[in-house]
Design a protein around this motif. Structure first.
Motif, PDB file in Angstrom:
ATOM      1  N   HIS A  92       0.337  -1.341  -0.365  1.00 25.26           N
ATOM      2  CA  HIS A  92      -0.186  -0.061  -0.352  1.00 25.26           C
ATOM      3  C   HIS A  92       0.400   1.250  -0.074  1.00 25.26           C
ATOM      4  CE1 HIS A  92      -3.805  -1.933   0.573  1.00 25.26           C
ATOM      5  NE2 HIS A  92      -3.001  -3.106   1.607  1.00 25.26           N
ATOM      6  N   SER A  93       1.876   0.569  -0.229  1.00 25.32           N
ATOM      7  CA  SER A  93       3.362   2.541  -0.584  1.00 25.32           C
ATOM      8  C   SER A  93       2.194   3.314  -1.293  1.00 25.32           C
ATOM      9  CB  SER A  93       4.514   1.698  -1.100  1.00 25.32           C
ATOM     10  OG  SER A  93       5.670   3.426  -1.036  1.00 25.32           O
ATOM     11  N   ARG A  94       2.684   4.575  -1.634  1.00 24.14           N
ATOM     12  CA  ARG A  94       2.729   5.700  -2.008  1.00 24.14           C
ATOM     13  C   ARG A  94       2.962   5.650  -3.456  1.00 24.14           C
ATOM     14  NH1 ARG A  94       1.639  10.912   1.599  1.00 24.14           N
ATOM     15  NH2 ARG A  94      -0.518  10.423   2.655  1.00 24.14           N
ATOM     16  N   SER A  95       3.928   4.812  -3.593  1.00 23.24           N
ATOM     17  CA  SER A  95       4.938   4.870  -4.403  1.00 23.24           C
ATOM     18  C   SER A  95       4.242   3.881  -5.617  1.00 23.24           C
ATOM     19  CB  SER A  95       6.635   4.534  -4.364  1.00 23.24           C
ATOM     20  OG  SER A  95       7.091   4.427  -5.478  1.00 23.24           O
ATOM     21  N   GLN A  96       4.069   4.199  -6.359  1.00 23.98           N
ATOM     22  CA  GLN A  96       3.847   2.789  -7.354  1.00 23.98           C
ATOM     23  C   GLN A  96       4.882   1.316  -7.696  1.00 23.98           C
ATOM     24  OE1 GLN A  96       2.704   3.774 -12.156  1.00 23.98           O
ATOM     25  NE2 GLN A  96       0.988   2.169 -11.759  1.00 23.98           N
TER      26      GLN A  96
ATOM     27  N   ARG B   2       4.843  -0.217  -5.220  1.00 26.32           N
ATOM     28  CA  ARG B   2       3.922  -1.311  -5.110  1.00 26.32           C
ATOM     29  C   ARG B   2       4.021  -2.947  -5.992  1.00 26.32           C
ATOM     30  NH1 ARG B   2       0.934   3.010  -5.108  1.00 26.32           N
ATOM     31  NH2 ARG B   2       0.245   2.611  -6.848  1.00 26.32           N
TER      32      ARG B   2
END
Length: 360
Positions: free
Chosen positions: A258-262, A265
């Motif tokens: 669920h990281s903000r960085s695609q 993820r």
């Protein structure tokens, strides 16, 4: 540069791991039993990924209609995932991602399906000597139609199919009226077309990440993971099985998923795919070794066909209870306990609730 790293990892590590597991399964003597076990494991892991807990013995007994307690909402969801996996694998590889397949898996019916026709009234000539009963006006047609619809839905569930519902049958207390699932689904399917040409594993990671980002279905977030597993099967990475991707996702830290960085993820999803393959390989080899030990134990005793059948049953089910053995083998519960005592099975539960066994 990072995109090329993703392509290299998806081909050299993750894709090869999934392909090796698929080849092992295709030639395995315990293929069918292992695939059934994977279905149970993936259903439980899917609930775990979404923050819920379902006990293994509960879903096994619920699937056999031998519940020892009232099924919970979480157990019902887990069993629906189990049925979805069986339904996907029972169809051709390209079915689940087709318009008809997605519609059926969503429980919205299949385009072109015809509704259950209403039965005509039980007509008799008006004025006949039948005690005044005359149903020639079809006044009960709607009631019979509703009964037929309920029976059709019940039969579909018992046969492992999703419950078809009209597209407009949405409870406003449960579903957001502004949440256009059809539009979001078309957006996701657009990504399915745009990623054509990438490696199946990288494509699956991108589409699974997109499913979560778009939030396609309000109450069926788990369906996206099964559709991606179907994509890997359709595109030739795992033609012999439906990958248990949730088992791999459970082994990856939530912060990465669920990281903000695609990019973080996507790397986490590729790691989860590889973990699913590695864990599946270890589980397959463990069950294969256990089967060999059980067969040696069974052959050392007097010839008993039920004992050999019990070996097949414990290979295909993660947990077996006395009632489940009795039902599947056609023996009494006392006879089932006697059979289980002849094999080196591990008791999985305490005697207080009920007795259940699994392989060593």
């Amino acid at each position: 540069m990072t995109f090329y790293i993703l392509k290299w990892q998806s081909k050299s590590h993750t894709g090869e791991a999934l392909a090796r597991l698929d080849e092992r399964i295709a030639r395995s003597p315990i293929r069918d039993g292992f695939l059934e076990r994977q279905n149970f494991a993936d259903a439980i892991a899917s609930l775990w990924v979404d923050g819920e807990l379902v006990h293994l013995e509960d879903i096994v007994l619920h699937d056999a209609r031998l519940d020892i307690r009232t099924p919970t909402h979480e157990l019902t969801i887990a069993h629906s995932i189990l049925r979805v996996r069986r339904q996907i694998f029972a169809h051709p590889p390209d079915w689940a991602l087709s318009a008809a397949g997605i519609a059926r898996l969503r429980g919205r019916g299949v385009p072109g399906d015809h509704p259950v026709p209403a039965r005509s009234g039980l007509t008799r000539p008006v004025g006949a000597d039948d005690g005044g009963l005359a149903l020639d006006d079809g006044s009960y047609g709607d009631d019979f139609a509703e009964i037929d619809a309920v029976l059709a839905r019940s039969t579909a569930v018992l046969n492992g199919a999703a419950i078809p519902r009209p597209a407009d049958a949405r409870d406003p207390l449960v579903y957001d009226a502004d949440w256009d699932e059809d539009e979001r689904l078309e957006q996701w399917r657009g990504g399915l077309n745009e990623t054509d040409g990438l490696s199946p594993v990288l494509r699956g990671a991108i589409l699974l990440d997109a499913w979560s980002a778009i939030e396609v279905l309000q109450h069926r977030t788990e369906l996206g993971r099964q559709l991606v597993a179907s994509l890997l099967r359709r595109d030739g990475t795992t033609p012999s099985h439906l990958p248990a991707l949730n088992v791999g996702l459970r082994s990856v830290r939530r912060e990465q998923r669920h990281s903000r960085s695609q990019m973080t993820r996507l790397l986490a999803l590729l790691e989860a795919f590889a973990a699913a393959a590695e864990l599946g390989m270890k589980e397959h080899d463990r069950i294969l070794l256990a089967r060999q030990q059980l067969e040696r134990q069974a052959s050392a005793k007097r010839t008993n066909s039920n004992l050999s059948r019990l070996v097949d049953l414990v290979v295909a089910r993660p947990v077996v209870s006395a009632n489940l053995i009795a039902k599947e083998l056609g023996v009494t519960p006392q006879g089932a306990r006697h059979l289980a005592a002849q094999l080196p099975l591990r008791e999985m539960t305490g005697r207080g609730r009920f007795r259940a066994w699994g392989v060593i």
